[in-house]
Design a protein around this motif. Sequence first.
Motif, PDB file in Angstrom:
ATOM      1  N   PRO A   1     120.135 -30.095  17.329  1.00 40.15           N
ATOM      2  CA  PRO A   1     119.393 -31.359  17.187  1.00 40.15           C
ATOM      3  C   PRO A   1     119.822 -32.200  15.990  1.00 40.15           C
ATOM      4  O   PRO A   1     119.730 -33.430  16.034  1.00 40.15           O
ATOM      5  CB  PRO A   1     117.939 -30.890  17.048  1.00 40.15           C
ATOM      6  N   TYR A   2     120.305 -31.568  14.937  1.00 40.44           N
ATOM      7  CA  TYR A   2     120.751 -32.320  13.750  1.00 40.44           C
ATOM      8  C   TYR A   2     121.894 -33.265  14.107  1.00 40.44           C
ATOM      9  O   TYR A   2     122.013 -34.358  13.526  1.00 40.44           O
ATOM     10  CB  TYR A   2     121.198 -31.339  12.664  1.00 40.44           C
ATOM     11  N   PHE A   3     122.733 -32.864  15.048  1.00 42.78           N
ATOM     12  CA  PHE A   3     123.920 -33.648  15.382  1.00 42.78           C
ATOM     13  C   PHE A   3     123.729 -34.549  16.601  1.00 42.78           C
ATOM     14  O   PHE A   3     124.648 -35.270  16.985  1.00 42.78           O
ATOM     15  CB  PHE A   3     125.108 -32.712  15.614  1.00 42.78           C
ATOM     16  N   VAL A   4     122.564 -34.498  17.214  1.00 43.91           N
ATOM     17  CA  VAL A   4     122.295 -35.371  18.360  1.00 43.91           C
ATOM     18  C   VAL A   4     122.328 -36.838  17.916  1.00 43.91           C
ATOM     19  O   VAL A   4     121.721 -37.206  16.902  1.00 43.91           O
ATOM     20  CB  VAL A   4     120.924 -35.038  18.984  1.00 43.91           C
TER      21      VAL A   4
ATOM     22  N   PHE B   1     129.959 -24.332  19.843  1.00 40.60           N
ATOM     23  CA  PHE B   1     129.985 -23.411  18.699  1.00 40.60           C
ATOM     24  C   PHE B   1     128.779 -23.610  17.771  1.00 40.60           C
ATOM     25  O   PHE B   1     128.637 -22.897  16.777  1.00 40.60           O
ATOM     26  CB  PHE B   1     131.271 -23.604  17.883  1.00 40.60           C
ATOM     27  N   ILE B   2     127.945 -24.590  18.077  1.00 40.16           N
ATOM     28  CA  ILE B   2     126.798 -24.906  17.226  1.00 40.16           C
ATOM     29  C   ILE B   2     125.565 -24.195  17.777  1.00 40.16           C
ATOM     30  O   ILE B   2     125.222 -24.390  18.945  1.00 40.16           O
ATOM     31  CB  ILE B   2     126.553 -26.429  17.169  1.00 40.16           C
ATOM     32  N   PRO B   3     124.865 -23.385  16.986  1.00 41.64           N
ATOM     33  CA  PRO B   3     123.651 -22.710  17.486  1.00 41.64           C
ATOM     34  C   PRO B   3     122.608 -23.723  17.952  1.00 41.64           C
ATOM     35  O   PRO B   3     122.541 -24.855  17.455  1.00 41.64           O
ATOM     36  CB  PRO B   3     123.159 -21.928  16.260  1.00 41.64           C
TER      37      PRO B   3
ATOM     38  N   PRO C   1     131.286 -33.152  15.789  1.00 43.42           N
ATOM     39  CA  PRO C   1     130.381 -32.128  16.339  1.00 43.42           C
ATOM     40  C   PRO C   1     130.442 -32.000  17.852  1.00 43.42           C
ATOM     41  O   PRO C   1     130.297 -30.901  18.380  1.00 43.42           O
ATOM     42  CB  PRO C   1     129.000 -32.599  15.879  1.00 43.42           C
ATOM     43  N   PHE C   2     130.683 -33.092  18.578  1.00 39.94           N
ATOM     44  CA  PHE C   2     130.678 -33.016  20.031  1.00 39.94           C
ATOM     45  C   PHE C   2     131.852 -32.194  20.565  1.00 39.94           C
ATOM     46  O   PHE C   2     131.745 -31.523  21.578  1.00 39.94           O
ATOM     47  CB  PHE C   2     130.677 -34.396  20.647  1.00 39.94           C
ATOM     48  N   GLN C   3     132.987 -32.250  19.876  1.00 43.32           N
ATOM     49  CA  GLN C   3     134.152 -31.478  20.306  1.00 43.32           C
ATOM     50  C   GLN C   3     133.882 -29.979  20.182  1.00 43.32           C
ATOM     51  O   GLN C   3     134.422 -29.178  20.952  1.00 43.32           O
ATOM     52  CB  GLN C   3     135.373 -31.859  19.473  1.00 43.32           C
TER      53      GLN C   3
ATOM     54  N   ILE D   1     133.182 -40.746  20.335  1.00 45.27           N
ATOM     55  CA  ILE D   1     134.526 -40.257  20.691  1.00 45.27           C
ATOM     56  C   ILE D   1     134.451 -39.483  22.003  1.00 45.27           C
ATOM     57  O   ILE D   1     135.067 -38.439  22.177  1.00 45.27           O
ATOM     58  CB  ILE D   1     135.158 -39.400  19.580  1.00 45.27           C
ATOM     59  N   LEU D   2     133.618 -39.973  22.906  1.00 49.17           N
ATOM     60  CA  LEU D   2     133.542 -39.398  24.248  1.00 49.17           C
ATOM     61  C   LEU D   2     134.430 -40.199  25.182  1.00 49.17           C
ATOM     62  O   LEU D   2     134.707 -41.371  24.947  1.00 49.17           O
ATOM     63  CB  LEU D   2     132.103 -39.452  24.774  1.00 49.17           C
TER      64      LEU D   2
END
Length: 328
Positions: free
Chosen positions: A154-157, A147-149, A141-143, A324-325
């Motif tokens: 918040p779901y992917f935080v 593109f995420i509304p 998700p971070f990459q 993966i940062l």
Amino acid sequence: MEKLKKGLVFGKFMPVHKGHLALIAFAKSRCEHLIVSMSFMPNDPINHTLRFAWLQKIFEGDNAITLVEKIDDFHDESLPLFEATKLWADFIRREFPDIEGFFCSEDYGEPLAFHLGLPCIWFDKAREQVPVSATKIRQNPFQYWDFIPLVVQPYFVKKICLFGPESVGKTVLSQKLAEYYKTVFVPEAAREILTSNDIDVGIITKIGERQTELVKEKMAIANKLLFCDTDLITTQIYAQHYLDFVPAVLKSLEQEVVYDLYFLLDIDVPWVNDPLRDLGHRRAEMYQVFKAELDARQISYVSINGNWEERMEKMIAEINRLTILKDE
């Protein structure tokens, strides 16, 4: 082209992303009315109720769009695409008998149009306008964060808890990590509620409720990561210490927030006196209490010790592994 009276967009929206939103906007511009159908199965990786709530929030007040939620009892993964889309066509005829066409950017469009006898109106099939997919977002998700509304982000935080007894640097390090990763941190609710350590059930419950509220509030504005300098396990530890029991509500509140990473901070730094700190003489004992609570819950954690610079370096390395940062 002449507008359709009624068109259809369907998908799993797992999660809904800006590619979906572009498709829906395109379809809406070519229909008098658009049905957006979200299909789901009970074991989907992202709960269908949450996914549908995202769609409802995004399209709230849009009378040109009707959102529907349908269980996917029609797809057979064992069939080749041409045969599988026969079943899809049967489902669409049954559920949406008055549509005049559907919109998509997937390979199923051509065989589905054949079985339905209705046009497939293509949008960005090559994924050049919005180069993303729900699968890619779930995998990293971070990459694909942009593109995420906003309602979905918040779901992917990733929630990271700095955990341990008094005066081990939880607050200062949470702030520093938030600054480093250009995000926000969750302060300790007890600091805004307590004026002394004269604690009763009402106060400890208020602390637990407020701490949970703060996490949820900050999740809504966090940039990929959220740093928390305490949690509800900590609230329970202090409830046991000051009250000799743990109110059931604190255990319930603990279940509302699940952390992705725990750092257990060691006591090998100088004690800093504070009016609300009264356990300096029991640091080693309290460290073991905190550790035991994580162990009892089988929560994995990373032990952090050393000076302040060493602590930051160790935590950044672990966070980068988790997310993966890379250091900038």
